[in-house]
Design an enzyme around this catalytic site. Structure first.
Site, PDB file in Angstrom:
ATOM      1  N   HIS A 314       0.805  -1.228   0.000  1.00  0.00           N
ATOM      2  CA  HIS A 314       0.000   0.000   0.000  1.00  0.00           C
ATOM      3  C   HIS A 314       0.832   1.270   0.000  1.00  0.00           C
ATOM      4  O   HIS A 314       0.300   2.349   0.234  1.00  0.00           O
ATOM      5  CB  HIS A 314      -0.903   0.055   1.234  1.00  0.00           C
ATOM      6  CG  HIS A 314      -1.923  -1.023   1.294  1.00  0.00           C
ATOM      7  ND1 HIS A 314      -3.198  -0.872   0.790  1.00  0.00           N
ATOM      8  CD2 HIS A 314      -1.856  -2.274   1.777  1.00  0.00           C
ATOM      9  CE1 HIS A 314      -3.868  -1.989   0.990  1.00  0.00           C
ATOM     10  NE2 HIS A 314      -3.076  -2.858   1.589  1.00  0.00           N
ATOM     11  N   LYS A 492      -8.214  13.089   4.895  1.00  0.00           N
ATOM     12  CA  LYS A 492      -7.300  11.945   4.859  1.00  0.00           C
ATOM     13  C   LYS A 492      -6.293  12.133   5.982  1.00  0.00           C
ATOM     14  O   LYS A 492      -6.210  13.216   6.555  1.00  0.00           O
ATOM     15  CB  LYS A 492      -6.583  11.857   3.508  1.00  0.00           C
ATOM     16  CG  LYS A 492      -6.062  13.207   2.984  1.00  0.00           C
ATOM     17  CD  LYS A 492      -5.496  13.095   1.566  1.00  0.00           C
ATOM     18  CE  LYS A 492      -6.518  13.187   0.464  1.00  0.00           C
ATOM     19  NZ  LYS A 492      -6.821  11.936  -0.210  1.00  0.00           N
ATOM     20  N   ARG A 493      -5.519  11.073   6.309  1.00  0.00           N
ATOM     21  CA  ARG A 493      -4.456  11.255   7.295  1.00  0.00           C
ATOM     22  C   ARG A 493      -3.601  12.463   6.912  1.00  0.00           C
ATOM     23  O   ARG A 493      -3.420  12.750   5.731  1.00  0.00           O
ATOM     24  CB  ARG A 493      -3.570  10.002   7.362  1.00  0.00           C
ATOM     25  CG  ARG A 493      -4.179   8.836   8.112  1.00  0.00           C
ATOM     26  CD  ARG A 493      -4.543   9.166   9.549  1.00  0.00           C
ATOM     27  NE  ARG A 493      -3.376   9.439  10.363  1.00  0.00           N
ATOM     28  CZ  ARG A 493      -2.691   8.546  11.059  1.00  0.00           C
ATOM     29  NH1 ARG A 493      -3.062   7.291  11.066  1.00  0.00           N
ATOM     30  NH2 ARG A 493      -1.647   8.903  11.782  1.00  0.00           N
ATOM     31  N   LYS A 498       0.755  14.159   1.113  1.00  0.00           N
ATOM     32  CA  LYS A 498      -0.625  14.428   0.675  1.00  0.00           C
ATOM     33  C   LYS A 498      -0.860  15.927   0.462  1.00  0.00           C
ATOM     34  O   LYS A 498      -1.853  16.353  -0.095  1.00  0.00           O
ATOM     35  CB  LYS A 498      -1.620  13.876   1.692  1.00  0.00           C
ATOM     36  CG  LYS A 498      -1.551  12.349   1.835  1.00  0.00           C
ATOM     37  CD  LYS A 498      -2.482  11.847   2.926  1.00  0.00           C
ATOM     38  CE  LYS A 498      -2.345  10.359   3.232  1.00  0.00           C
ATOM     39  NZ  LYS A 498      -3.013   9.474   2.266  1.00  0.00           N
ATOM     40  N   THR A 599      -8.652   6.297  -1.716  1.00  0.00           N
ATOM     41  CA  THR A 599      -9.986   5.715  -1.852  1.00  0.00           C
ATOM     42  C   THR A 599     -11.050   6.776  -1.593  1.00  0.00           C
ATOM     43  O   THR A 599     -12.183   6.639  -2.058  1.00  0.00           O
ATOM     44  CB  THR A 599     -10.190   4.522  -0.888  1.00  0.00           C
ATOM     45  OG1 THR A 599      -9.658   4.867   0.391  1.00  0.00           O
ATOM     46  CG2 THR A 599      -9.507   3.282  -1.411  1.00  0.00           C
ATOM     47  N   LYS A 603     -14.899   7.734  -3.347  1.00  0.00           N
ATOM     48  CA  LYS A 603     -16.135   8.022  -2.612  1.00  0.00           C
ATOM     49  C   LYS A 603     -16.709   9.369  -3.031  1.00  0.00           C
ATOM     50  O   LYS A 603     -17.932   9.517  -3.228  1.00  0.00           O
ATOM     51  CB  LYS A 603     -15.861   8.019  -1.099  1.00  0.00           C
ATOM     52  CG  LYS A 603     -15.468   6.651  -0.565  1.00  0.00           C
ATOM     53  CD  LYS A 603     -14.830   6.715   0.824  1.00  0.00           C
ATOM     54  CE  LYS A 603     -14.079   5.413   1.091  1.00  0.00           C
ATOM     55  NZ  LYS A 603     -13.085   5.513   2.170  1.00  0.00           N
TER      56      LYS A 603
HETATM   57  C1  26Q Z   1       5.040   1.403   8.978  1.00  0.00           C
HETATM   58  C2  26Q Z   1       6.154   1.003   9.675  1.00  0.00           C
HETATM   59  C3  26Q Z   1       6.025   0.357  10.883  1.00  0.00           C
HETATM   60  C4  26Q Z   1       4.760   0.124  11.386  1.00  0.00           C
HETATM   61  C5  26Q Z   1       3.634   0.539  10.687  1.00  0.00           C
HETATM   62  C6  26Q Z   1       3.770   1.179   9.477  1.00  0.00           C
HETATM   63  C7  26Q Z   1       2.565   1.602   8.717  1.00  0.00           C
HETATM   64  C8  26Q Z   1       1.340   1.839   9.330  1.00  0.00           C
HETATM   65  C9  26Q Z   1       0.234   2.194   8.584  1.00  0.00           C
HETATM   66  C10 26Q Z   1       2.636   1.722   7.347  1.00  0.00           C
HETATM   67  C11 26Q Z   1       1.515   2.084   6.604  1.00  0.00           C
HETATM   68  C12 26Q Z   1       0.289   2.319   7.226  1.00  0.00           C
HETATM   69  C13 26Q Z   1      -0.921   2.703   6.482  1.00  0.00           C
HETATM   70  C14 26Q Z   1      -0.948   2.819   5.173  1.00  0.00           C
HETATM   71  C15 26Q Z   1      -2.140   3.223   4.420  1.00  0.00           C
HETATM   72  O1  26Q Z   1      -3.214   3.455   4.953  1.00  0.00           O
HETATM   73  N1  26Q Z   1      -1.987   3.323   3.098  1.00  0.00           N
HETATM   74  C16 26Q Z   1      -3.050   3.726   2.199  1.00  0.00           C
HETATM   75  O2  26Q Z   1      -3.701   2.557   1.741  1.00  0.00           O
HETATM   76  C17 26Q Z   1      -4.821   2.867   0.950  1.00  0.00           C
HETATM   77  C18 26Q Z   1      -5.509   1.571   0.600  1.00  0.00           C
HETATM   78  O3  26Q Z   1      -4.754   0.848  -0.322  1.00  0.00           O
HETATM   79  C19 26Q Z   1      -4.399   3.642  -0.294  1.00  0.00           C
HETATM   80  O4  26Q Z   1      -5.560   4.033  -0.986  1.00  0.00           O
HETATM   81  C20 26Q Z   1      -3.596   4.886   0.084  1.00  0.00           C
HETATM   82  O5  26Q Z   1      -3.082   5.502  -1.081  1.00  0.00           O
HETATM   83  C21 26Q Z   1      -2.470   4.493   1.021  1.00  0.00           C
HETATM   84  O6  26Q Z   1      -1.806   5.660   1.491  1.00  0.00           O
END
Ligand code: 26Q
Length: 755
Positions: A314, A492-493, A498, A599, A603
């Site tokens: 992702h 979004k986050r 972003k 996503t 929406k």
């Molecule tokens: C990284 C290192 C160590 C521990 C955790 C993490 C970590 C935590 C959360 C890495 C990534 C996330 C979350 C990622 C995320 O939400 N990505 C989003 O996923 C969506 C669904 O595929 C995409 O639409 C977005 O583009 C993407 O940012």
């Protein structure tokens, strides 16, 4: 048939009309639980286990009523008794089991998997306090524990428990689940959530998310993504991950055996999809269980597991690719560390290219483990998959081209239009019938681009959604949005890539322009929502800038009637359901090449907003579908961005020095403005933008301002705008998560649907 009056008599001994909304809420939740309990699970030889650190499922009552096919009936009976289902729902708490796109995707997928009748469960953790509850104090984010569990009414106790052994102690788990109903189906799946038997909520103070990170046997399931800015926090994440996957692996083996597997044929009984790398340790854990508890040869165990695990990527941000010091794994789960070392040695025998090594310099690369020992790797939008194949994961693609595929993300239409936008749903039903509820196909709407009644209906539906949003914002944070305002939304986050900060620069530009006497044709309301990781300082600073700007503008009577900036507190699924249907403009302005998919873009489109975007993630596919007259694109291309990074050729400061840009960035540190906020935060953000700007907001900001002005001007050509909105709705069918899940099933899972 449901008779709510009778039920009210049975349960409360009074008339439905005399119950409080809270009582009605509880009564309906129990009703749904009973109905769900009666449904059999989707069954089949092979089952999917979708393992994810997050499931951002949102409130469930309306969604379940829709999927049970009783929503309209319940709504009407309530209305006849003087209750409004929307008000009743306010008493439901939103589960706090996720954080952003990846978690919401998992929730949409569960809905679609159940709707397609596929046997597949979600597997995750039952976080007691979720990520955190966001509250704004002194124009800054504070993080409080999100106490959703106290009031919840959705968990079912499965009465199952496993033992998980860590390096120097072991714990017991307890399994809960939430029933997942498919739309119009007489079967169900489950979201299986593991909790810790010895969990201790008293470790968490009422007013902060700090807790003793060393008391692992008590804290494992308290929070999602505990602060990892120190070593104890990072170790805790590894403990959580191992707890999650050890339970998952034990569950998978147990259920496979119950369904008749001799475990040699395990891959015919179970397939595991891992949502990003967080559950990667399920690979060595399955190998451990097969060898240690079932006497398998190591090589056989490896070849079985290799056929079972599929990985979804992702992110393209290098810093978000998980890497853990081997020492951490040796402390948390020494047997797993040993197996990973064996797998690494095996892999190095096959190929000694250091770029694909699992262990390098004492660090374990989780994605590398997942790719070598899984059978499938997918990206989440066409551009993202292409970048993985050609750049980020190229050495892996060269090794295993057959493992790679694209699965463009999707969203469930049950929640993201039927649930959150009843007026638009009714308009669509009356115009093109109801097949789209199941097929997702909205293209028949293309015939109505010149049909005045349908176009008027669309305007009316948008008006109704705006009213719901206005009420929501007034109720939650006391802000009044002008009735005729154009609604421009970025939710979004909070993350630098972003580029919420770029929209903030536009706001400064617009503020100064209005000060110069250029009044917009109508009020503009710009709405932000999103949480920032507590340890991510610049993201906190961006939130602070947005809130400070909002207050500054609201206090300026020369500008306030024309421009409003709102930072929604505690943005979550419920907030999204109120904001997205109301939006006119969907802001998708990430630096090209950085957003895997997005996503919310889907929406918004489905709800008739027009997208203003860079050609990044799934925006590219939206642009192809709607055509250039129905979308606004701008910004440096992903190819060029990649070149700038590769050659270190972007010089933020030279952009900062352009007078038009300097004026905007320096506004942030103008003494009067700074005096209304936190000078340290504003100064830091200013300097970061002027000297570093790692995600190149200054590179695209001039074009962004120009395009935004064009968007607002075009909005005033009401007839042509509404037509654009209609085309967006009509082309959104491609983004139904039912389509996505069909593709996962055809290409990766190969499950048999219940008839
Ligand atoms: C990284 C290192 C160590 C521990 C955790 C993490 C970590 C935590 C959360 C890495 C990534 C996330 C979350 C990622 C995320 O939400 N990505 C989003 O996923 C969506 C669904 O595929 C995409 O639409 C977005 O583009 C993407 O940012």
């Amino acid at each position: 048939m449901i008779n709510l009056d009778e039920r009210a008599q049975d349960v409360y001994g009074s008339k439905l009309s005399e119950l409080s909304d809270q009582q009605v809420c509880k009564m309906l939740q129990d009703l749904v639980k009973e109905k769900a309990a009666e449904l059999p699970a989707n069954d089949g030889k092979k089952r999917l286990y979708y393992i994810s650190a997050e499931f951002l499922i949102g409130k469930l009552l309306s969604n379940n009523l829709i999927n049970l096919g009783v929503y309209d009936e319940v709504k009407k009976q309530l209305a006849d008794a003087g209750h409004d289902l929307n008000k009743v729902e306010e008493f439901e708490v939103e589960p706090s089991l996720g954080n952003g796109g990846l978690g919401r995707l998992a929730a949409c997928f569960l809905d679609s998997i159940a709707t397609l009748g596929l046997p597949g469960d979600g597997v995750g953790l039952n976080y007691h306090y979720g990520l955190f509850h966001q509250k704004f104090v002194y124009k800054q984010q504070t993080a409080l524990p999100d106490e959703w569990l106290r009031e919840q009414d959705v968990l079912v106790d499965e009465g199952q428990s496993f033992t998980v052994e860590f390096g120097d102690f072991s714990v017991k788990s307890h399994l809960y689940s939430i029933d997942v109903l498919g739309y119009g189906r007489q079967t169900k799946n489950r979201l299986r959530l593991f909790d810790l038997e010895s969990v201790d909520d008293t470790l968490v103070p009422a007013d902060s998310i700090d807790f003793d990170k060393t008391k692992v046997a008590k804290n494992l399931t308290l929070f999602l993504y505990p602060d990892d800015s120190d070593e104890n926090g990072r170790l805790l994440r590894v403990y959580q991950q191992y707890f999650m996957v050890s339970n998952a692996a034990q569950l998978i083996l147990k259920e496979a055996v119950e369904r008749g597997s001799n475990l040699h044929d395990l891959a015919d009984y179970a397939v595991v999809q891992i949502n990003d790398t967080h559950p990667t340790m399920v690979i060595p854990e399955l190998i451990r269980l097969l060898t240690e508890q079932h006497g398998f040869e190591f090589s056989e165990a490896v070849s079985i597991v290799r056929k079972m695990v599929a990985y979804t990527n992702h992110t393209i941000l290098a810093e978000a690719l998980e890497k853990w010091p081997l020492e951490f794994l040796q402390k948390v789960a020494p047997k797993i560390a040993q197996i990973i070392q064996k797998l690494d040695a095996l892999q190095k025998q096959e190929n000694d290219d250091p770029r694909v090594a699992i262990i390098k310099d004492g660090v374990v690369h989780m994605a590398h483990l997942a790719i070598h020992y899984g059978f499938s790797v997918n990206g989440v939008a066409a551009l993202h998959t292409k970048i993985l194949e050609e750049t980020e994961l190229k050495p892996f693609y060269d090794l295993y081209p057959q493992k790679f595929s694209n699965k463009t993300n999707g969203i469930t239409f049950r929640r993201w239009i039927m649930g959150c936008n009843p007026e638009l749903t009714t308009l669509l039903d009356n115009t093109i019938g109801t097949d789209w509820h199941k097929t997702g196909d909205l293209t028949p709407l293309m015939k109505y681009t010149d049909d005045q009644a349908v176009l008027d209906g669309l305007v009316e539906a948008k008006g109704a959604a705006k009213k719901r949003m206005r009420d929501f914002l007034y109720r939650n944070q006391g802000v009044v949005v002008p009735e005729n305002a154009i609604i421009d939304v970025q939710v979004k986050r909070i993350h630098e890539y972003k580029r919420q900060q770029m929209l903030a620069l536009y706001i400064i530009w617009k503020y100064l322009d209005i000060k110069n006497g250029n009044k917009p044709a109508r009020p503009i309301t710009i709405v932000f929502g999103g949480k920032a990781a507590p340890a991510y300082t610049i993201a906190q600073d961006i939130i602070h800038l947005i809130i400070t700007l909002g207050a500054w503008i609201a206090n300026d009577p020369a500008v306030a009637p024309y421009l409003q900036v709102i930072m929604v507190e505690n943005y979550n699924v419920t907030a999204a359901e109120h904001l997205i249907p109301a939006a006119d403009i969907s802001e998708q302005i990430s630096l090209a090449s950085k957003e895997a998919s997005g996503t919310s873009n889907m929406k918004f489109m489905l709800n008739g907003a027009v997208t203003l975007c860079t050609l990044d993630g799934a925006n590219v596919e939206i642009a192809d579908l709607v055509g250039k007259d129905n979308i606004y694109t701008f910004g440096t291309s992903s190819k060029e961005v990649e070149r700038l990074y590769a050659q270190s050729a972007y010089d933020a400061h030279s952009y900062y020095l352009r007078p038009g840009i300097k004026l905007l960035v320096d506004f942030i540190t103008n003494p009067q403005f700074m005096a209304t906020g936190c000078p340290d935060r504003l100064r830091r953000l200013h300097d970061d933008m002027a000297w570093k700007d790692w995600f190149m907001a200054l590179l695209d900001v001039e074009e962004y301002i120009q395009v935004k002005e064009r968007v607002y001007a075009d909005y005033e050509d009401r007839a042509s705008w509404v037509r654009k909105a209609l085309v967006n709705v009509a082309q959104a069918g491609q983004f139904s998560s039912d389509r996505t899940i069909r593709q996962y099933n055809e290409d990766i899972w190969h499950l048999t649907a219940t008839k």
